[in-house]
Design an enzyme around this catalytic site. Structure first.
Site, PDB file in Angstrom:
ATOM      1  N   GLU A 138     -52.676  39.998  29.887  1.00 56.86           N
ATOM      2  CA  GLU A 138     -51.922  40.954  31.121  1.00 56.86           C
ATOM      3  C   GLU A 138     -51.012  41.716  30.334  1.00 56.86           C
ATOM      4  OE1 GLU A 138     -49.360  39.583  33.566  1.00 56.86           O
ATOM      5  OE2 GLU A 138     -49.114  41.106  34.586  1.00 56.86           O
ATOM      6  N   THR A 194     -57.114  35.222  27.505  1.00 51.31           N
ATOM      7  CA  THR A 194     -55.936  34.300  27.848  1.00 51.31           C
ATOM      8  C   THR A 194     -56.502  32.996  28.488  1.00 51.31           C
ATOM      9  OG1 THR A 194     -54.034  33.689  29.507  1.00 51.31           O
ATOM     10  CG2 THR A 194     -55.561  35.694  30.027  1.00 51.31           C
ATOM     11  N   ASP A 230     -55.249  31.552  30.458  1.00 50.28           N
ATOM     12  CA  ASP A 230     -54.830  31.309  31.943  1.00 50.28           C
ATOM     13  C   ASP A 230     -55.780  32.056  32.761  1.00 50.28           C
ATOM     14  OD1 ASP A 230     -52.444  30.449  31.346  1.00 50.28           O
ATOM     15  OD2 ASP A 230     -51.348  32.351  31.243  1.00 50.28           O
ATOM     16  N   ARG A 260     -48.280  29.476  34.370  1.00 54.36           N
ATOM     17  CA  ARG A 260     -47.043  29.759  35.338  1.00 54.36           C
ATOM     18  C   ARG A 260     -47.344  30.745  36.466  1.00 54.36           C
ATOM     19  NH1 ARG A 260     -44.109  32.779  30.160  1.00 54.36           N
ATOM     20  NH2 ARG A 260     -46.547  33.127  30.014  1.00 54.36           N
ATOM     21  N   GLU A 296     -48.001  24.057  35.626  1.00 61.47           N
ATOM     22  CA  GLU A 296     -46.403  24.370  35.084  1.00 61.47           C
ATOM     23  C   GLU A 296     -45.654  25.346  35.958  1.00 61.47           C
ATOM     24  OE1 GLU A 296     -45.674  26.265  31.243  1.00 61.47           O
ATOM     25  OE2 GLU A 296     -47.527  27.527  31.544  1.00 61.47           O
TER      26      GLU A 296
HETATM   27  O1  F6P Z   1     -50.414  33.089  28.125  1.00 63.29           O
HETATM   28  C1  F6P Z   1     -50.963  31.830  27.845  1.00 63.29           C
HETATM   29  C2  F6P Z   1     -49.839  30.502  27.709  1.00 63.29           C
HETATM   30  O2  F6P Z   1     -50.302  29.688  27.149  1.00 63.29           O
HETATM   31  C3  F6P Z   1     -49.464  30.336  29.473  1.00 63.29           C
HETATM   32  O3  F6P Z   1     -50.120  29.462  29.988  1.00 63.29           O
HETATM   33  C4  F6P Z   1     -47.988  29.392  29.091  1.00 63.29           C
HETATM   34  O4  F6P Z   1     -47.336  29.572  30.038  1.00 63.29           O
HETATM   35  C5  F6P Z   1     -47.536  30.191  27.889  1.00 63.29           C
HETATM   36  O5  F6P Z   1     -48.640  31.045  27.169  1.00 63.29           O
HETATM   37  C6  F6P Z   1     -46.827  29.711  26.594  1.00 63.29           C
HETATM   38  O6  F6P Z   1     -46.127  30.457  26.006  1.00 63.29           O
HETATM   39  P1  F6P Z   1     -45.759  30.185  24.469  1.00 63.29           P
HETATM   40  O7  F6P Z   1     -46.624  30.004  23.314  1.00 63.29           O
HETATM   41  O8  F6P Z   1     -44.936  31.379  24.027  1.00 63.29           O
HETATM   42  O9  F6P Z   1     -44.661  28.937  24.633  1.00 63.29           O
END
Ligand code: F6P
Length: 340
Positions: A102, A124, A126, A170, A221
């Site tokens: 996104e 993603t 997500d 998130r 999370e």
């Molecule tokens: O965007 C994907 C993601 O894995 C989310 O699910 C997670 O909250 C975030 O990235 C974690 O980000 P980082 O790798 O910056 O800790």
């Protein structure tokens, strides 16, 4: 044509297959492909590497991204946005293919509105990008969640414990929802649906009463809770909401322990983004990469290649700016009987 490619945001298994599709199609059609390293940073700071068929031929099995990634936001300020556009011109690019979620695609949409000749590919774990039913990495990620739950079940059973498993996400609970269902979770908690702690305790007590003295709880999370009794005052704020400290599984395990269950918690974290891509995260990104080059060749910029059913469709990039795609309440309610 000289085509730039970047991968932005969190990495995801399957990204390399999109890069592979782009390079195969572009090179075979007589174009040059330039990899921009570390997401938008690569465009802003002109961190480049040429990409040939030899470079990408065998990367279909590799997780992560050979182009590296970052969360650099090209719209952080007007100055940075200008640097990104200047980078495009100074590198002599004719087109840019941005592979991201996104944030990356939202920035791409805004830069495209300012004239950047760009095409997007959704990625993603997500699974929350609007305008597409597929995002690179999600299938692999839920496979990892499923395997983790399978493994945790046997130890939960052997020790008669409740294991709370924290899954990434998130704002969107797709991974927790589908991974939790596939992995037989006894309760699923997603950010889209605030859950009553007392309901979780009720479900667990009912299980224990019928002799099933173990359970797996899949929690995203970004999930939040409330308590109708307010008994768990320690971690519940003055509004009756559990305080989110980035360790929701730990907090929930503590509450459940206080309610009389033996608990453990596990945070799957970045394990969900690692390793080799699942088959679907190999062939779909490959096709999306090829399709993105087709768009570039016909000058169809400001678009995203997407999946609808089994069909590759073209969407305007601005759909991504309209917010994220979340788990619909009806879908969550539909599966409620499984953990009631
Ligand atoms: O965007 C994907 C993601 O894995 C989310 O699910 C997670 O909250 C975030 O990235 C974690 O980000 P980082 O790798 O910056 O800790």
């Amino acid at each position: 044509m000289k085509i730039g490619v970047l991968t932005g945001g969190g990495d995801a298994p399957g990204l390399n297959n999109a890069i592979r599709g782009i390079v195969f199609k572009a090179v075979r059609d007589g174009h040059e492909v330039i990899g921009l390293e570390k997401g938008w940073k690569g465009l802003i700071e002109k961190l480049t590497r040429p990409l040939t068929i030899d470079d990408v031929e065998e990367i279909y099995r590799e997780g992560g991204t050979i182009l590296k990634s970052s969360r650099t936001n090209p719209l952080k300020s007007e100055e940075v946005a200008e640097k990104a556009i200047n980078g495009f011109n100074e590198l002599g690019l004719d087109a840019l293919i941005a592979i991201g979620g996104e944030d990356t695609l939202g920035a791409c949409a805004r830069l495209a509105e300012r004239g950047l000749k760009a095409v997007g590919i959704p990625k993603t774990i997500d699974h929350d990008v609007r305008g597409t039913e597929y995002t690179i990495g999600f299938d692999t990620a839920i496979q990892i969640v499923t395997e983790a739950l399978d493994r945790l079940l046997t130890t939960a059973k052997s020790h008669e414990r409740v294991i709370v498993v924290e899954i990434m996400g998130r704002h969107a609970g797709w991974m927790t929802f589908y991974g939790g269902l596939a992995g037989g979770a006894h309760y699923i908690i997603i950010p889209e649906k605030k859950v009553d702690i007392d309901d979780i305790i009720r479900v667990l007590k009912a299980r224990y009463e019928r002799g099933k003295k173990y359970a797996l709880i899949a929690v995203a999370e970004g999930a939040t809770f409330f308590s109708s009794t307010g008994e768990e005052a320690e971690i519940i704020d003055e509004f009756g909401h559990i305080k989110l400290g980035g360790d929701v599984a730990k907090q929930l395990a503590t509450v459940l322990k206080e309610a009389g269950f033996e608990t453990r918690h596990v945070v799957l974290g970045h394990l969900q983004r690692g390793g080799s891509p699942a088959p679907r995260d190999r062939y779909i990104p490959l096709m999306l990469g090829i399709k993105a080059v087709e768009l570039v060749e016909r000058g169809d910029f400001g678009k995203m290649v997407a999946l609808k059913g089994e069909e590759i469709v073209i969407q305007p990039l601005h759909v991504v700016k309209e917010g994220i795609r979340t788990v619909p309440e009806e879908l969550y309610e539909l599966v409620k009987p499984i953990f009631d």
